[in-house]
Design an enzyme around this catalytic site. Sequence first.
Site: not given
Length: 389
Positions: A56, A109, A206, A181
């Site tokens: 983590r 978005y 993406k 972004d």
Amino acid sequence: MTLRPETRAVHLPRPELNGSTPITVPIYQTSGFAFDSPAVFADGMGRPDGAFVYGRLSNPTVRALEEAVTGLEGGQAAVATGSGMGAINSVLLALLSPGDHVIAQRPLYGGTAHMLADLTARFGVEVTYVHEADPAAVREAARPETKLLYLETIANPMTQVADLPGMASAAREAGVLTVVDNTFASPILCRPIEHGADVVVHSTTKYLSGHTDVLGGVAVFASAELHRKVWSYAIELGATADPFAAWLTLRGIQTLALRMERHCANTRLLATRLAEHPAVAAVHWPGLPAHPSYDVAAKLLTDFGGVFSFDLRGGRAAGEAFMSSVRLALLAPSLGGVETLILHPATTSHRSLDAAGLAAAGIGEGTVRVSVGIEHPEDLWADFAQALG
């Protein structure tokens, strides 16, 4: 050597092993690491560039991904996450407190817009929306409690292009951080840190991974200090990336430049022909001179991207008929993969917006978003033409 992004994407950071170096980055599929030294163990728990301790906190494969995207974006350090929204939320939640103020472009978005609305409802974080290419609006909106300016290089789904240099400069004058972004552009088409951004986020699901087989996100920072602050929050939030997902993303990055070239070329053909089709009312792609962002995009981007939207005459009924008639393109969520995908933003990616919000974003009932793949362009056009017919 000073390497261009196309070369950096191929030659990824790789660990050295006893005098040799693996050609590809290995998958370190382990939840933790053992130590001989308690001091090294303790040091690794407290900093992002220390010894690997626990998955983590850090992992060699994940760190290779972070270093790879940092190099592509020209940043200082990065945090890889389990999804694009993991990266966005890690940044927003680490940097915002109750009562803070955010300036954001409209449209955004849908997931980001929903998160900002949630922060407003739950924690009193105020949001002022401005045009993506209006630095004067940023100066006017800024106030002492303003912490962030949030932009998208190419907006989803109507492909408006933000004036990154002008907007980031206005934010800097006000002492405000700029978060961009860059998912739709990728570092091949634009590197926002070069234009004044403090943080760049991606959904690596993406274009960076590019094969519709992995979920992931990354946040890249122009400042090591800012990176440390968000990393500390992200590991407590539990948003950090899985090593196998990181490895798949690294594998995809090596062909990123080639794929982006084909995505953009195919999009140019489809957008140009659709703009001349009698069934189409409008095409939204910044590579068309009629697009309102064309001049900004021509200065900012090396090419105009692989996503576009178009409005069909006949509204929602026409849109549904088109999406039901395509045979090669797939009706599916997401974007940036090698296959062509279509969707109806009003009922999918931007379903959280009401009628007024959709209108403000320029999204109509007959708007169809297309993520253009790398198929032969004439095959794609044949599919679109028969569906329109």
